[in-house]
Scaffold this motif. Sequence first.
Motif, PDB file in Angstrom:
ATOM      1  N   ILE A  65       0.826  -1.203   0.000  1.00 55.29           N
ATOM      2  CA  ILE A  65       0.000   0.000   0.000  1.00 55.29           C
ATOM      3  C   ILE A  65       0.861   1.255   0.000  1.00 55.29           C
ATOM      4  O   ILE A  65       1.841   1.365   0.741  1.00 55.29           O
ATOM      5  CB  ILE A  65      -0.948   0.014   1.214  1.00 55.29           C
ATOM      6  N   GLU A  66       0.489   2.223  -0.828  1.00 53.50           N
ATOM      7  CA  GLU A  66       1.125   3.541  -0.871  1.00 53.50           C
ATOM      8  C   GLU A  66       0.140   4.532  -0.280  1.00 53.50           C
ATOM      9  O   GLU A  66      -0.987   4.669  -0.762  1.00 53.50           O
ATOM     10  CB  GLU A  66       1.451   3.901  -2.316  1.00 53.50           C
ATOM     11  N   ILE A  67       0.525   5.198   0.803  1.00 52.89           N
ATOM     12  CA  ILE A  67      -0.458   5.996   1.543  1.00 52.89           C
ATOM     13  C   ILE A  67      -0.571   7.435   1.068  1.00 52.89           C
ATOM     14  O   ILE A  67      -1.542   8.105   1.375  1.00 52.89           O
ATOM     15  CB  ILE A  67      -0.168   5.972   3.060  1.00 52.89           C
ATOM     16  N   ASP A  68       0.411   7.954   0.360  1.00 49.78           N
ATOM     17  CA  ASP A  68       0.396   9.348  -0.063  1.00 49.78           C
ATOM     18  C   ASP A  68       1.179   9.508  -1.350  1.00 49.78           C
ATOM     19  O   ASP A  68       1.994   8.661  -1.700  1.00 49.78           O
ATOM     20  CB  ASP A  68       1.024  10.260   1.000  1.00 49.78           C
ATOM     21  N   THR A  69       0.960  10.617  -2.019  1.00 54.71           N
ATOM     22  CA  THR A  69       1.769  10.966  -3.191  1.00 54.71           C
ATOM     23  C   THR A  69       2.464  12.297  -2.988  1.00 54.71           C
ATOM     24  O   THR A  69       2.914  12.931  -3.926  1.00 54.71           O
ATOM     25  CB  THR A  69       0.894  11.025  -4.458  1.00 54.71           C
ATOM     26  N   ASN A  70       2.550  12.748  -1.731  1.00 55.37           N
ATOM     27  CA  ASN A  70       3.261  13.987  -1.429  1.00 55.37           C
ATOM     28  C   ASN A  70       4.763  13.821  -1.675  1.00 55.37           C
ATOM     29  O   ASN A  70       5.294  12.707  -1.638  1.00 55.37           O
ATOM     30  CB  ASN A  70       3.056  14.389   0.032  1.00 55.37           C
ATOM     31  N   VAL A  71       5.445  14.945  -1.887  1.00 56.40           N
ATOM     32  CA  VAL A  71       6.896  14.923  -2.054  1.00 56.40           C
ATOM     33  C   VAL A  71       7.544  14.244  -0.842  1.00 56.40           C
ATOM     34  O   VAL A  71       7.255  14.575   0.301  1.00 56.40           O
ATOM     35  CB  VAL A  71       7.443  16.360  -2.209  1.00 56.40           C
ATOM     36  N   GLY A  72       8.398  13.275  -1.100  1.00 55.81           N
ATOM     37  CA  GLY A  72       9.129  12.618  -0.021  1.00 55.81           C
ATOM     38  C   GLY A  72       8.317  11.624   0.768  1.00 55.81           C
ATOM     39  O   GLY A  72       8.784  11.099   1.770  1.00 55.81           O
ATOM     40  N   ASN A  73       7.086  11.349   0.353  1.00 56.06           N
ATOM     41  CA  ASN A  73       6.242  10.461   1.144  1.00 56.06           C
ATOM     42  C   ASN A  73       5.437   9.535   0.247  1.00 56.06           C
ATOM     43  O   ASN A  73       4.277   9.277   0.481  1.00 56.06           O
ATOM     44  CB  ASN A  73       5.304  11.290   2.037  1.00 56.06           C
ATOM     45  N   HIS A  74       6.068   9.050  -0.812  1.00 53.82           N
ATOM     46  CA  HIS A  74       5.349   8.203  -1.760  1.00 53.82           C
ATOM     47  C   HIS A  74       5.065   6.819  -1.191  1.00 53.82           C
ATOM     48  O   HIS A  74       4.079   6.194  -1.551  1.00 53.82           O
ATOM     49  CB  HIS A  74       6.155   8.071  -3.063  1.00 53.82           C
ATOM     50  N   SER A  75       5.915   6.330  -0.340  1.00 52.39           N
ATOM     51  CA  SER A  75       5.752   4.962   0.138  1.00 52.39           C
ATOM     52  C   SER A  75       6.235   4.855   1.575  1.00 52.39           C
ATOM     53  O   SER A  75       7.116   5.587   2.011  1.00 52.39           O
ATOM     54  CB  SER A  75       6.535   3.994  -0.746  1.00 52.39           C
ATOM     55  N   VAL A  76       5.621   3.934   2.300  1.00 52.57           N
ATOM     56  CA  VAL A  76       6.048   3.681   3.680  1.00 52.57           C
ATOM     57  C   VAL A  76       6.452   2.222   3.824  1.00 52.57           C
ATOM     58  O   VAL A  76       6.375   1.654   4.904  1.00 52.57           O
ATOM     59  CB  VAL A  76       4.918   4.025   4.678  1.00 52.57           C
ATOM     60  N   GLN A  77       6.887   1.609   2.725  1.00 54.07           N
ATOM     61  CA  GLN A  77       7.144   0.186   2.731  1.00 54.07           C
ATOM     62  C   GLN A  77       8.589  -0.153   3.089  1.00 54.07           C
ATOM     63  O   GLN A  77       9.431   0.706   3.265  1.00 54.07           O
ATOM     64  CB  GLN A  77       6.774  -0.396   1.370  1.00 54.07           C
ATOM     65  N   GLY A  78       8.845  -1.463   3.188  1.00 48.47           N
ATOM     66  CA  GLY A  78      10.170  -1.942   3.534  1.00 48.47           C
ATOM     67  C   GLY A  78      10.366  -2.025   5.036  1.00 48.47           C
ATOM     68  O   GLY A  78       9.417  -1.948   5.828  1.00 48.47           O
ATOM     69  N   GLN A  79      11.608  -2.181   5.448  1.00 48.54           N
ATOM     70  CA  GLN A  79      11.958  -2.265   6.864  1.00 48.54           C
ATOM     71  C   GLN A  79      12.232  -0.849   7.371  1.00 48.54           C
ATOM     72  O   GLN A  79      13.272  -0.267   7.055  1.00 48.54           O
ATOM     73  CB  GLN A  79      13.181  -3.165   7.041  1.00 48.54           C
ATOM     74  N   GLN A  80      11.321  -0.322   8.158  1.00 50.52           N
ATOM     75  CA  GLN A  80      11.380   1.079   8.552  1.00 50.52           C
ATOM     76  C   GLN A  80      11.134   1.256  10.048  1.00 50.52           C
ATOM     77  O   GLN A  80      10.522   0.396  10.690  1.00 50.52           O
ATOM     78  CB  GLN A  80      10.310   1.889   7.794  1.00 50.52           C
ATOM     79  N   PRO A  81      11.593   2.384  10.614  1.00 50.54           N
ATOM     80  CA  PRO A  81      11.120   2.759  11.949  1.00 50.54           C
ATOM     81  C   PRO A  81       9.612   2.984  11.872  1.00 50.54           C
ATOM     82  O   PRO A  81       9.104   3.500  10.867  1.00 50.54           O
ATOM     83  CB  PRO A  81      11.860   4.067  12.242  1.00 50.54           C
ATOM     84  N   ARG A  82       8.892   2.626  12.914  1.00 55.78           N
ATOM     85  CA  ARG A  82       7.430   2.677  12.869  1.00 55.78           C
ATOM     86  C   ARG A  82       6.849   3.244  14.158  1.00 55.78           C
ATOM     87  O   ARG A  82       7.426   3.077  15.232  1.00 55.78           O
ATOM     88  CB  ARG A  82       6.845   1.265  12.689  1.00 55.78           C
ATOM     89  N   THR A  83       5.686   3.870  14.021  1.00 56.82           N
ATOM     90  CA  THR A  83       4.833   4.204  15.161  1.00 56.82           C
ATOM     91  C   THR A  83       3.437   3.734  14.811  1.00 56.82           C
ATOM     92  O   THR A  83       2.972   3.947  13.679  1.00 56.82           O
ATOM     93  CB  THR A  83       4.816   5.713  15.450  1.00 56.82           C
ATOM     94  N   ALA A  84       2.759   3.097  15.749  1.00 48.49           N
ATOM     95  CA  ALA A  84       1.419   2.591  15.475  1.00 48.49           C
ATOM     96  C   ALA A  84       0.627   2.493  16.777  1.00 48.49           C
ATOM     97  O   ALA A  84       1.203   2.482  17.872  1.00 48.49           O
ATOM     98  CB  ALA A  84       1.493   1.218  14.796  1.00 48.49           C
TER      99      ALA A  84
END
Length: 321
Positions: A222-241
Amino acid sequence: MTNPNPTDGQRGTRHPYTRRAFLAGGLGGLLALGGGTAWALDRFVIEHVEATNTSANSSSSVASATEASNGAFSVDSYASDTAKIAITRHTSGSGSDTITWFVADITVTDATLVRSAFADDEFGQNIIAYPSAIAAQAGAVLAINGDYYGFRDTGIVIRNGVAYRDRGVRQGLAFRSDGSMTLYDETTTTAARLVADGVWNTLSFGPGLVDDGRVISGIDDIEIDTNVGNHSVQGQQPRTAVGVVDDNHFLFVVVDGRSSGYSRGMTMTELATAFVDLGATVAYNLDGGGSSAMIFNSQLVNNPLGKGQERGTSDIIYVAG
């Protein structure tokens, strides 16, 4: 707060956040862009305050370093007549595959004790402050960074029972005043209707991770936004939930990442699975990366990017003292 991990002592010293320095740095970078400079400055740097003094609109700690029964380290706890919080530190893997994350298990007597606060107590775009500063201003016992609503001008934004924005475009999360939490489609409702139905807070980032106690399929694509610098939140990343186990029983989870040997971060499915293992029936992803932060009694609990340095954000979700 007692530190159960000696390597955390290598964290850098926090420096006071200064908006002037941020604006100067952002201006220099944007001037180099050329054609779209004015638009970029207006969209991503210049403050746009839409509401002030937003906190007025709102319709004891025991430290330890013991190992919990599940192998996680108990970091801190808090208990009062209205709220109980237990923070644990978890690790898995080894070497470059190590993952480190923090879980705050929260029970409250009243769901409205789980609140939101804006940077500088103002609603608008590009207004930011360190999570610890926002938490201190709000009098929070525990806080995590929110959805960084101020980076975008879309999404339904309801905070502490007050509607601030009504531009639904994505899957959102609703905290309800009865202590429940639900995923919903922003495009099928309105902020006014949600408030009338007892929604206390909304978050607009995503994706949803868990529903009905099960990992949601396809979340790693899933791609949550198309803003500059925020196209994808995928992969192994720091997270908050955030997640919910049962009415008035919440989970805040922060995953460190991008720090070799300390924590590589989690994929969406790994994060969702962690919530299911904790008993969550619903869970939702928030802004992550260098923004991921957990604050307890004014202190940074996690180690963002392995540097121990907070990043400015527009909002927090917190538990009131």
